[in-house]
Write an enzyme that holds these catalytic residues in place. Structure first.
Site, short mmCIF file in Angstrom:
data_model
loop_
_atom_site.label_atom_id
_atom_site.label_comp_id
_atom_site.label_asym_id
_atom_site.label_seq_id
_atom_site.Cartn_x
_atom_site.Cartn_y
_atom_site.Cartn_z
N ASP A 119 78.93 8.74 -64.57
CA ASP A 119 78.40 9.98 -65.17
C ASP A 119 76.91 9.88 -65.48
OD1 ASP A 119 80.90 11.09 -65.00
OD2 ASP A 119 81.47 10.55 -67.04
N ARG A 152 91.85 11.85 -74.66
CA ARG A 152 93.00 10.94 -74.70
C ARG A 152 93.62 10.91 -76.09
NH1 ARG A 152 89.72 9.53 -70.61
NH2 ARG A 152 90.51 8.32 -68.86
N LYS A 184 82.20 15.87 -58.33
CA LYS A 184 82.16 16.13 -59.77
C LYS A 184 82.07 17.64 -60.02
CE LYS A 184 82.59 11.91 -60.97
NZ LYS A 184 83.82 11.48 -61.64
N ARG A 201 75.71 17.75 -66.86
CA ARG A 201 74.90 16.52 -66.73
C ARG A 201 73.65 16.77 -65.87
NH1 ARG A 201 78.19 13.28 -69.59
NH2 ARG A 201 80.40 13.33 -69.08
N LYS A 250 83.72 12.11 -75.17
CA LYS A 250 84.56 13.14 -74.54
C LYS A 250 85.83 12.50 -73.97
CE LYS A 250 82.97 15.23 -70.61
NZ LYS A 250 83.96 15.21 -69.52
N GLY A 286 88.01 18.24 -65.55
CA GLY A 286 88.78 17.43 -64.61
C GLY A 286 89.68 16.44 -65.34
C1 S3P Z 1 86.61 10.31 -66.82
C2 S3P Z 1 86.53 9.60 -65.64
C3 S3P Z 1 85.47 9.78 -64.65
C4 S3P Z 1 84.28 10.53 -65.25
C5 S3P Z 1 84.70 11.72 -66.05
C6 S3P Z 1 85.59 11.30 -67.21
C7 S3P Z 1 87.72 10.05 -67.74
O1 S3P Z 1 85.96 10.55 -63.57
O2 S3P Z 1 83.40 10.92 -64.22
O3 S3P Z 1 83.56 12.37 -66.58
O4 S3P Z 1 87.65 10.45 -68.91
O5 S3P Z 1 88.70 9.41 -67.29
P1 S3P Z 1 86.72 9.86 -62.33
O6 S3P Z 1 87.96 9.24 -62.83
O7 S3P Z 1 86.99 10.98 -61.36
O8 S3P Z 1 85.75 8.85 -61.78
#
Ligand code: S3P
Length: 429
Positions: A314, A26, A341, A389, A21, A94
């Site tokens: 995660d 990206r 989260k 999750r 993911k 997020g």
């Molecule tokens: C992610 C970074 C992590 C992770 C999220 C994916 C990413 O979050 O928990 O599922 O792809 O950069 P944080 O940067 O808030 O730790």
């Protein structure tokens, strides 16, 4: 939708996991900023990366889905994004909101980013502060929450930014905004978090006194993003734990991403005594991959401390499930970030463990779990808190009960792992 999980006598099979993911997000964003076409194979079918595709399309990028999980992105270059006529809906993601905010602030294209109820309840202060320092105007709800209306008047200012939180989303957000500046932005990382952004963009990196300094500016060329995305280690983690705790298990997971900033859970499980073999190591683009196999194991307790949390952030919910079956007391500390989260994952896990009849203590920054190799979870209805999750962790726990368990809002697994329930059936049939 509720999903029932019946106790499994055997867990056996080979699974094609969803694509990573974090890399899917990206790849789509960076391919959009590259000047030219990228062809990305094994793009994730999950909901979150598709939120990113929708947002990039709204910014004027042509993205074609060619079938067989291949997408073709006609990159517009960093100055080619168009002002969207509508909100950029980041859904539950997020990563979409935080990384895209960096791109929007950097490009100067005005846009409003929205999210679902869960995402709108997650603080955006961590990105609003540095992006504002770089010259972005950000209008947020109650100062810290989405929707975020982002615009910029003057040029992007460079930032010297020691990361206040070990977060790859925050690191990436600032570096992406920095890509639009004439002078170098510097991000200083003390605890390593996932490094897909710096790898895929091939950003300059220096190591100094145990710290990593990553820079970005307009002079960094944005590379074409044509490669096959590895399968998601975070999805693999559910089956690594299921295979280790179940007494009759043999599971194989081909072509899993093995980026060392992601595989903390594998190191932890191995230290706990899990029988995991790693074979066929290779690479896909800038990312290492390998086949993983796991079989039934006798687990020892473990301590997870703050320094390794970013490397398994995660995976902590499913590692907590593994700890229930270890022979002794395990402790997770320094994991306060889990409260920010898709849901407060420490509260959600505490609820699950209570319903399962586990012996544990919840702390502000973690959990202490008294494990027992003979532990038999009380058959329960586990609330997923609409968090993918948590739902998948509850399902793995349910496999170990003596009677049927139920997982609520089970469709939320589609956020990262759309075929999770099918894969569970494959292993148990
Ligand atoms: C992610 C970074 C992590 C992770 C999220 C994916 C990413 O979050 O928990 O599922 O792809 O950069 P944080 O940067 O808030 O730790």
């Amino acid at each position: 939708m509720n999903q029932d999980v019946t106790p499994a006598k055997v867990l056996q099979g080979t699974l094609k996991l969803p694509a990573d993911k974090s890399i899917s997000h990206r790849s789509a964003m960076f391919a959009s900023l590259h000047e030219g076409t990228s062809t990305i194979n094994n793009f994730s079918t999950a909901a979150d990366p598709h939120s990113t595709l929708d947002c990039m399309r709204r910014l004027g990028v042509a993205i074609r889905e060619l079938g067989d999980n291949t997408i073709e992105v006609e990159g517009v270059g960093r100055d080619g994004l168009e002002t969207p006529s509508d909100d950029l809906d980041c859904g539950n993601s997020g990563t979409t909101m935080r990384l895209l905010s960096g791109i929007i602030a950097g490009s100067g294209v005005p846009a409003r980013l929205t999210g679902d109820e869960s995402l709108s309840a997650r603080t955006m202060k961590r990105i609003i502060d540095p992006l504002s320092e770089m010259g972005a105007n950000i209008d947020a709800r109650k100062d810290d929450y989405a929707p975020l209306a982002i615009s910029r008047n003057g040029p992007i200012a460079p930032l010297h930014f020691p990361l206040p939180i070990a977060s790859a989303q925050l690191k990436s957000c600032v570096l992406l905004a920095g890509l639009f500046g004439d002078e170098e932005t510097e991000v200083i990382e003390t605890l390593p978090s996932r490094d897909h952004t710096e790898r895929l963009l091939n950003l300059p990196i220096q190591k100094e006194n145990g710290k990593k300094i990553i820079t970005s500016s307009r002079s960094d060329e944005i590379p074409e993003q044509s490669y096959r995305i590895p399968n998601d280690f975070s999805a693999a983690a559910f089956w690594l734990v299921a295979g280790a705790i179940h007494p009759e298990a043999e599971i194989t997971l081909p072509k899993v991403g093995m980026n060392p900033t992601r595989t903390g859970a594998l190191d932890i499980l191995k230290k706990m005594g899990a029988s995991v073999t790693v074979s066929n190591t290779g690479s896909e683009g800038a990312e290492p991959v390998a086949d993983l196999s796991v079989s039934s194991s006798a687990l020892q307790p473990i301590t997870i401390t703050e320094d390794i949390v970013p490397n398994c952030i995660d995976e902590i919910p499913i590692l907590a499930v593994a700890m229930l079956f270890a022979d002794g007391v395990s402790r997770i500390s320094g994991a306060e970030e889990l409260r920010h989260k898709e849901t407060d994952r420490l509260t959600a896990m505490a609820d699950m463990l209570t319903k399962a009849g586990a012996d544990f203590t919840e702390y502000e920054d973690g959990l202490e779990i008294h494990g027992d190799p003979q532990f038999s979870p009380q058959p329960s209805t586990f609330s997923s808190y609409d968090d993918h999750r948590i739902a998948m962790s509850a399902a793995v726990l349910g496999l170990m009960a003596e009677n049927t368990c139920r997982v609520t809002e089970a469709e939320c697994t589609a956020i990262s792992y759309p075929t999770f329930w099918e894969d569970l059936r494959t292993l148990t049939n």
